[in-house]
Each structure stands twice: as C-alpha cells, then as structure tokens.
Design an enzyme around this catalytic site. Structure first.
Site, PDB file in Angstrom:
ATOM      1  N   ARG A 177       0.856  -1.122  -0.003  1.00  0.00           N
ATOM      2  CA  ARG A 177       0.102  -0.134   0.015  1.00  0.00           C
ATOM      3  C   ARG A 177       1.026   1.190   0.026  1.00  0.00           C
ATOM      4  NH1 ARG A 177      -2.126  -4.025  -1.244  1.00  0.00           N
ATOM      5  NH2 ARG A 177      -3.914  -4.790  -0.366  1.00  0.00           N
ATOM      6  N   SER A 250     -10.958  -0.064   3.309  1.00  0.00           N
ATOM      7  CA  SER A 250     -10.263  -0.489   4.508  1.00  0.00           C
ATOM      8  C   SER A 250      -9.365   0.614   4.948  1.00  0.00           C
ATOM      9  CB  SER A 250      -9.246  -1.735   3.874  1.00  0.00           C
ATOM     10  OG  SER A 250     -10.103  -2.794   3.493  1.00  0.00           O
ATOM     11  N   GLU A 346      -4.422   3.212   6.300  1.00  0.00           N
ATOM     12  CA  GLU A 346      -4.050   3.299   4.838  1.00  0.00           C
ATOM     13  C   GLU A 346      -4.457   4.853   4.146  1.00  0.00           C
ATOM     14  OE1 GLU A 346      -5.853   0.417   2.208  1.00  0.00           O
ATOM     15  OE2 GLU A 346      -5.152  -1.024   3.346  1.00  0.00           O
TER      16      GLU A 346
END
Length: 350
Positions: A177, A250, A346
C-alpha cells in the site's frame, strides 16, 4: 492560459474554482473547502497552470477519487483534481496485452471495460473505489492480487517544473500500500497508467473468500468475468457503498511482523489469521485484531467501526477529519495495548 482568477472559469481541459467545497470529492463525505480547486483534464492544461505566475506560492494537494483521503480541515492552497480521460489497447505481445488508461478514469469502470474487451488480469481488483491514477500511488491490492503484479509503467508530471516523466515499476518503488508518490505528496501528478495483462490468463483464486464464493456458484473453472462478479459480490456484502454511508474502504493496513513475533502471538491467540510472506515475515489480519479489541460496530462520536467489517470506519453523519482521527487513534491504542501490534492507517490525512 492563467490558473488565477476570482470566479469560476471553464475551458475544455481546465476548470478553476476558488473557495471550493470539497465534500463531494471525498468518499468519507467530510466537510472541507479549498482556497482553489483545479479540475484538470489534460497534461497540457496542467503544465499551463504550473507555468502561471504564483504557482509555487501556495500548498498543493493532488486529488483523484478522494477514496483514500481524510481531510483534516479546510485546505489553504490549490487542490488539483485529476480528471484526465482515455483508455486504449497500446499493443498485443506474445505474453501480454498492454493497456493504457488516463489517470482520471474510474478504476472499477476501467477494470470492467478491460474484461469486456477480452483482456483479463485485473478482475480481482474489481469494485475498488477511486481512479486509475490513484491506484499505483496506493499500490492497491485485494483478494490475492496487487497492482504491481499487473503494472507496466506510468506517466507523471513533476508539479514544481512541469516535467513529464515515465516511471517503470522500479522507479515507483512499490511497497505494501505504498509507492514513491505516496511518500512524496504534492510532488507528482500521475496522468496515465499502463498495465501488462497476462497471456495466457489464469484465474487467481487462492484467496479463501474468492474460492468459497466461486464454489458456492458452482464454478470450478471460472472465467475472468466470473471472478470479477464473485469479487463484487464479496465486497458488496462486506463494505458499505460510500454514496450511502461515507467511508474510505479498508482504513488500516494489515500489519506485517517477523515469524518469531507471529509465533508468540499465535501461542496466546491461536485463532489469529496470519499469512506467510515471501520474505519469511507474516501478515496479520487487522480486522480480526480490531474486532477482538472490541471495536467492531462501535461508534465514537459521529464516526463508527462498521458492523460488517471492522477494517472500515464510517461517517454516521456530520463527521470531521478530527472525528476520524480520534477514533483511529483510539483503535490503534487499544489494539497495541492488547496485542503489542501497532496498526497503520491506509488513507492519507491532510
């Protein structure tokens, strides 16, 4: 062409909006304004804006679909919204189709378009919100596949100079990520991305949820479109529609720990889901950790931990970036206190 002005101005490839409302441009639905919003639809328009007087005097923020962003408040500078369109097959090679898309294209629409053309490979990444340009910045991944595995190259404009540069995978410095673009916010704007879609194609069904969904559908040898449909069904059950309930997907990364630490955690928590990595480390399920810490379905002010998926934070109505930060910090603290593992968000906070 000047990028300045005290009232909205529109041309074919650049719209300039002063004192812009950003609430519709982030999937969390957070209230925020920008001193100036530039809606960019071409590289030439972007480079003209960069060349205009005063460009370097204010902060800059690059915005795609706003699905991986938390506005901490009003932004005092220029927000550049990437809206560059276009999608095409560049060439067919013996082992791959090379497909290109403008950075402003909807990611999910692009995925479904490639499948409709008979160019499979991105189906496991179906229904991920956001734009094509944002996908490599985050190195998006889901259901057994990461973008880097299908990446060919991208073009980005350096926002200080207007230089157009091509990046291969090594130059992007992809991580979990992560990428060089995420680590240097405001330095580059991605304008086009190319993908290497494999020939021959093989379904990626190693992820347990995907395998179970395909089995339930009686698909022992699924096609790419059937894998995409299965992923869409799974995501739709687990994740709220941002148009109905504001969220950024998420919210926390799955933490990665070394094998010894994982073994110690498993001795105390045998049910902890964990996934071996190529380097010998172990990826832990952040959602499980959050749920065990008692946060699934729990609210803190106007922001809550979604009742169907603990990884997702949702805007129950009227939330600010400060509200999101408070619940994120509380979850991080509780998980760390119980498991000794520190979660990392994230999304990017402005």
């Amino acid at each position: 062409m000047t990028a300045a002005g005290c009232s909205p101005r529109v041309d074919a490839n650049l719209q300039v909006v002063p004192d812009a409302d950003l609430s519709a441009f982030n999937t969390f639905g957070l209230r925020a304004r920008a001193a100036r919003l530039l809606r960019v639809r071409s590289v030439d328009a972007l480079r003209a804006a960069i060349a205009a007087p005063g460009w370097t005097e204010t902060p800059r923020l690059v915005l795609g679909g706003g699905s991986n962003l938390v506005f901490g408040g009003d932004f005092p500078g220029t927000v550049l919204r990437v809206e560059i369109p276009g999608r095409r097959l560049l060439r067919t090679e013996a082992e791959a189709w090379i497909v290109e898309a403008g950075a402003g294209e909807s990611w999910h629409d692009f995925v479904r378009w490639t499948l409709a053309q008979g160019w499979p490979g991105l189906e496991n990444l179906s229904l991920i919100p956001g734009t094509v340009g944002a996908a490599p910045i985050q190195n998006i991944g889901a259901y057994g596949l990461e973008l880097v595995e299908r990446f060919e190259s991208l073009d980005a404009v350096e926002l200080d100079t207007g230089e157009l540069r091509r990046f291969d995978a090594a130059a992007c410095a992809f991580g979990y990520r992560d990428s060089v673009f995420k680590r240097n916010p405001g330095k580059w704007m991605v304008v086009a991305v190319r993908f290497r879609l494999p020939r021959p194609w093989r379904a990626v069904t190693r992820y347990a949820d995907v395998a179970r969904e395909l089995e339930a559908r009686g698909l022992a040898q699924p096609g790419a479109l059937e894998v995409s449909d299965a992923v869409i069904a799974i995501r739709s059950r687990k994740l709220p529609d941002p148009a109905v309930l504001g969220n950024a997907g998420s919210f926390f990364k799955n933490p990665v720990v070394d094998a010894a630490r994982c073994a110690r955690l498993l001795a105390e928590h045998p049910a902890l889901p964990h996934y071996p990595q190529a380097d010998g480390s172990e990826k832990l399920a952040a959602g499980w950790l959050i749920e065990q810490a008692g946060w699934k379905g729990r609210d803190l002010g106007p922001v809550g931990c979604y009742e169907r998926q603990a990884l997702v934070l949702v805007n129950r109505g009227g939330a600010t970036g400060g509200d999101v930060r408070r619940i994120a910090q509380a979850i991080i603290a509780d998980v760390e206190a119980r498991f000794g593992v520190r979660l990392e968000p994230e999304p990017v906070f402005t």
